[in-house]
Design a protein around this motif. Structure first.
Motif, PDB file in Angstrom:
ATOM      1  N   VAL A 105       0.849  -1.202   0.000  1.00  0.00           N
ATOM      2  CA  VAL A 105       0.000   0.000   0.000  1.00  0.00           C
ATOM      3  C   VAL A 105       0.879   1.245   0.000  1.00  0.00           C
ATOM      4  O   VAL A 105       0.670   2.172  -0.786  1.00  0.00           O
ATOM      5  CB  VAL A 105      -0.932   0.030   1.249  1.00  0.00           C
ATOM      6  N   VAL A 106       1.883   1.231   0.862  1.00  0.00           N
ATOM      7  CA  VAL A 106       2.777   2.382   0.994  1.00  0.00           C
ATOM      8  C   VAL A 106       3.600   2.560  -0.282  1.00  0.00           C
ATOM      9  O   VAL A 106       3.680   3.653  -0.840  1.00  0.00           O
ATOM     10  CB  VAL A 106       3.690   2.211   2.230  1.00  0.00           C
ATOM     11  N   LYS A 107       4.168   1.450  -0.757  1.00  0.00           N
ATOM     12  CA  LYS A 107       5.027   1.502  -1.936  1.00  0.00           C
ATOM     13  C   LYS A 107       4.290   2.027  -3.166  1.00  0.00           C
ATOM     14  O   LYS A 107       4.815   2.828  -3.925  1.00  0.00           O
ATOM     15  CB  LYS A 107       5.584   0.092  -2.189  1.00  0.00           C
ATOM     16  N   TYR A 108       3.053   1.559  -3.365  1.00  0.00           N
ATOM     17  CA  TYR A 108       2.305   1.929  -4.580  1.00  0.00           C
ATOM     18  C   TYR A 108       1.312   3.063  -4.331  1.00  0.00           C
ATOM     19  O   TYR A 108       0.518   3.401  -5.209  1.00  0.00           O
ATOM     20  CB  TYR A 108       1.591   0.698  -5.153  1.00  0.00           C
ATOM     21  N   GLU A 109       1.304   3.619  -3.120  1.00  0.00           N
ATOM     22  CA  GLU A 109       0.408   4.729  -2.745  1.00  0.00           C
ATOM     23  C   GLU A 109      -1.056   4.423  -3.058  1.00  0.00           C
ATOM     24  O   GLU A 109      -1.752   5.209  -3.694  1.00  0.00           O
ATOM     25  CB  GLU A 109       0.884   6.026  -3.411  1.00  0.00           C
ATOM     26  N   LYS A 110      -1.501   3.256  -2.581  1.00  0.00           N
ATOM     27  CA  LYS A 110      -2.901   2.859  -2.725  1.00  0.00           C
ATOM     28  C   LYS A 110      -3.633   3.129  -1.414  1.00  0.00           C
ATOM     29  O   LYS A 110      -3.043   3.589  -0.435  1.00  0.00           O
ATOM     30  CB  LYS A 110      -2.983   1.370  -3.076  1.00  0.00           C
ATOM     31  N   SER A 111      -4.928   2.799  -1.395  1.00  0.00           N
ATOM     32  CA  SER A 111      -5.697   2.862  -0.145  1.00  0.00           C
ATOM     33  C   SER A 111      -5.633   1.496   0.541  1.00  0.00           C
ATOM     34  O   SER A 111      -5.209   0.515  -0.071  1.00  0.00           O
ATOM     35  CB  SER A 111      -7.146   3.212  -0.438  1.00  0.00           C
ATOM     36  N   LEU A 112      -6.102   1.470   1.794  1.00  0.00           N
ATOM     37  CA  LEU A 112      -6.013   0.241   2.589  1.00  0.00           C
ATOM     38  C   LEU A 112      -7.380  -0.084   3.205  1.00  0.00           C
ATOM     39  O   LEU A 112      -7.915   0.708   3.979  1.00  0.00           O
ATOM     40  CB  LEU A 112      -4.957   0.429   3.688  1.00  0.00           C
ATOM     41  N   ILE A 113      -7.927  -1.245   2.828  1.00  0.00           N
ATOM     42  CA  ILE A 113      -9.197  -1.696   3.408  1.00  0.00           C
ATOM     43  C   ILE A 113      -8.892  -2.786   4.430  1.00  0.00           C
ATOM     44  O   ILE A 113      -8.446  -3.882   4.073  1.00  0.00           O
ATOM     45  CB  ILE A 113     -10.145  -2.245   2.323  1.00  0.00           C
ATOM     46  N   LEU A 114      -9.145  -2.461   5.696  1.00  0.00           N
ATOM     47  CA  LEU A 114      -8.781  -3.373   6.787  1.00  0.00           C
ATOM     48  C   LEU A 114      -9.971  -4.157   7.288  1.00  0.00           C
ATOM     49  O   LEU A 114     -11.037  -3.599   7.557  1.00  0.00           O
ATOM     50  CB  LEU A 114      -8.182  -2.577   7.942  1.00  0.00           C
ATOM     51  N   HIS A 115      -9.774  -5.461   7.391  1.00  0.00           N
ATOM     52  CA  HIS A 115     -10.766  -6.349   7.981  1.00  0.00           C
ATOM     53  C   HIS A 115     -10.239  -6.781   9.350  1.00  0.00           C
ATOM     54  O   HIS A 115      -9.177  -7.380   9.449  1.00  0.00           O
ATOM     55  CB  HIS A 115     -10.974  -7.563   7.063  1.00  0.00           C
ATOM     56  N   ASN A 116     -11.000  -6.437  10.393  1.00  0.00           N
ATOM     57  CA  ASN A 116     -10.635  -6.852  11.750  1.00  0.00           C
ATOM     58  C   ASN A 116     -11.829  -7.545  12.365  1.00  0.00           C
ATOM     59  O   ASN A 116     -12.909  -6.972  12.435  1.00  0.00           O
ATOM     60  CB  ASN A 116     -10.267  -5.618  12.587  1.00  0.00           C
ATOM     61  N   ARG A 117     -11.661  -8.783  12.777  1.00  0.00           N
ATOM     62  CA  ARG A 117     -12.757  -9.453  13.480  1.00  0.00           C
ATOM     63  C   ARG A 117     -12.209 -10.090  14.749  1.00  0.00           C
ATOM     64  O   ARG A 117     -11.386 -11.009  14.681  1.00  0.00           O
ATOM     65  CB  ARG A 117     -13.428 -10.485  12.567  1.00  0.00           C
ATOM     66  N   GLU A 118     -12.657  -9.557  15.864  1.00  0.00           N
ATOM     67  CA  GLU A 118     -12.284 -10.079  17.189  1.00  0.00           C
ATOM     68  C   GLU A 118     -10.766 -10.118  17.363  1.00  0.00           C
ATOM     69  O   GLU A 118     -10.229 -11.054  17.972  1.00  0.00           O
ATOM     70  CB  GLU A 118     -12.905 -11.478  17.394  1.00  0.00           C
ATOM     71  N   ALA A 119     -10.075  -9.157  16.790  1.00  0.00           N
ATOM     72  CA  ALA A 119      -8.608  -9.202  16.808  1.00  0.00           C
ATOM     73  C   ALA A 119      -7.996  -7.805  16.953  1.00  0.00           C
ATOM     74  O   ALA A 119      -6.941  -7.517  16.401  1.00  0.00           O
ATOM     75  CB  ALA A 119      -8.110  -9.868  15.541  1.00  0.00           C
ATOM     76  N   LYS A 120      -8.670  -6.970  17.746  1.00  0.00           N
ATOM     77  CA  LYS A 120      -8.252  -5.571  17.871  1.00  0.00           C
ATOM     78  C   LYS A 120      -6.794  -5.407  18.300  1.00  0.00           C
ATOM     79  O   LYS A 120      -6.049  -4.634  17.690  1.00  0.00           O
ATOM     80  CB  LYS A 120      -9.198  -4.901  18.881  1.00  0.00           C
ATOM     81  N   ALA A 121      -6.378  -6.157  19.314  1.00  0.00           N
ATOM     82  CA  ALA A 121      -5.018  -5.990  19.853  1.00  0.00           C
ATOM     83  C   ALA A 121      -3.963  -6.368  18.802  1.00  0.00           C
ATOM     84  O   ALA A 121      -2.955  -5.667  18.643  1.00  0.00           O
ATOM     85  CB  ALA A 121      -4.835  -6.831  21.112  1.00  0.00           C
ATOM     86  N   ASP A 122      -4.220  -7.451  18.068  1.00  0.00           N
ATOM     87  CA  ASP A 122      -3.287  -7.872  17.017  1.00  0.00           C
ATOM     88  C   ASP A 122      -3.227  -6.818  15.914  1.00  0.00           C
ATOM     89  O   ASP A 122      -2.168  -6.520  15.371  1.00  0.00           O
ATOM     90  CB  ASP A 122      -3.744  -9.200  16.389  1.00  0.00           C
ATOM     91  N   MET A 123      -4.386  -6.283  15.585  1.00  0.00           N
ATOM     92  CA  MET A 123      -4.478  -5.266  14.538  1.00  0.00           C
ATOM     93  C   MET A 123      -3.673  -4.022  14.937  1.00  0.00           C
ATOM     94  O   MET A 123      -2.880  -3.507  14.141  1.00  0.00           O
ATOM     95  CB  MET A 123      -5.960  -4.920  14.323  1.00  0.00           C
TER      96      MET A 123
END
Ligand SMILES: [Zn+2]
Ligand SMILES: [Zn+2]
Length: 290
Positions: free
Chosen positions: A150-168
């Protein structure tokens, strides 16, 4: 209006995708983003986006599907095809290369959906699906790689988090880059004030779906989400909003249901549906830099 997350690339829409997009346009949903969850669905998202004006694609490997790499890596006497240590990483690194190769397409505006998922799914194509620490570790590793793209190609980031807030949070804190500000979304955000605070601090967006029509905690949560952080999504074919959800026969969710979700949220936030539609569309265009 903008449906920022609909899986028109899933089998459920195989024969109907053109009609579904037409129906959405008729009710004012003229922008849609189709996220990938593995290589075939990422490629299909790109194909659909190329064919339709106002349709865009995200490509990526969903945390749930990282399980396939774990199975391949498992040392097992029963796994005849078990690879040696040296080639263990081959399978997912070749998939990541395939994702990377799709990023040059102008209709690919984002990486997604990617993230961490600790939910134990009842329905899954993977036999003996379990959430072990080894699996979560691999999810984190592959998420880090995808955020790097995402950073390298300057794209957007769609994040999926399910029951994993601390890991995220752990992965995001480790990999955060200024370029992700204003270009990232917690899709189908869990009603959690720590997620909201993190999103505020990092200038992220919050994606809200049709489950708001029956999920009480989300109805309370949305009142605390500033309007300039909000984007709408259906997560079609899942999360059908009320009243459709309770109807006899059961329809599939589709982008044409965005106005139902908009109306419901406008009521909760005590603003006009026009205002909500306008602001959330503007937010989505910022998110995907359109
Ligand atoms: Zn998701
Ligand atoms: Zn999704």
């Amino acid at each position: 209006m903008f449906d920022t997350h609909c899986h028109l690339n899933f089998e459920a829409f195989d024969t109907t995708v053109d009609d579904v997009i037409e129906r959405a346009k008729k009710v004012g949903v003229d922008h849609i983003l189709i996220p990938g969850t593995d290589i075939p669905t990422s490629k299909k998202a790109v194909q659909i986006a190329e064919k339709h004006e106002g349709a865009y694609a995200a490509v990526g490997i969903h945390p749930h599907h990282i399980y396939q790499f774990l199975i391949e890596m498992r040392p097992s006497e029963t796994n005849f095809f078990h690879k040696t240590n040296k080639s263990e990483k081959n399978s997912f690194s070749s998939d990541l290369k395939k994702i990377e190769s799709l990023l040059g397409n102008p209709k690919v505006v984002s990486i997604g959906e990617v993230g961490i998922d600790r939910h134990i799914y009842q329905k899954t194509k993977y036999p003996d699906y379990k959430i072990g620490e080894e699996f979560v570790k691999l999810q984190k590793e592959i998420l880090e790689e995808q955020i790097g793209m995402v950073v390298k190609y300057e794209k957007s980031l769609i994040l999926h988090n399910r029951e994993a807030k601390a890991d995220m949070f752990e992965v995001l804190n480790k990999t955060w880059n200024k370029k992700l500000e204003g270009r990232s979304v917690f899709h189908c955000c869990e009603p959690d004030h720590e997620l909201l605070e993190f999103a505020k601090d990092h200038k992220m967006f919050i994606g809200v779906d049709g489950d708001i029509t029956y999920y009480k905690a989300k109805q309370e949560f949305i009142k605390a989400v500033p309007l300039d952080m909000l984007v709408l999504e259906t997560d079609s074919p899942f999360l059908n909003p009320e009243p459709n959800r309770s109807k006899e026969g059961g329809t599939k969710n589709e982008p044409g249901n965005i106005p139902l979700i908009a109306k419901f949220i406008a009521n909760l936030k005590n603003i006009s549906v026009e205002k909500l539609s306008e602001q959330t569309t503007e937010n989505a265009k910022k998110l995907f830099k359109l």
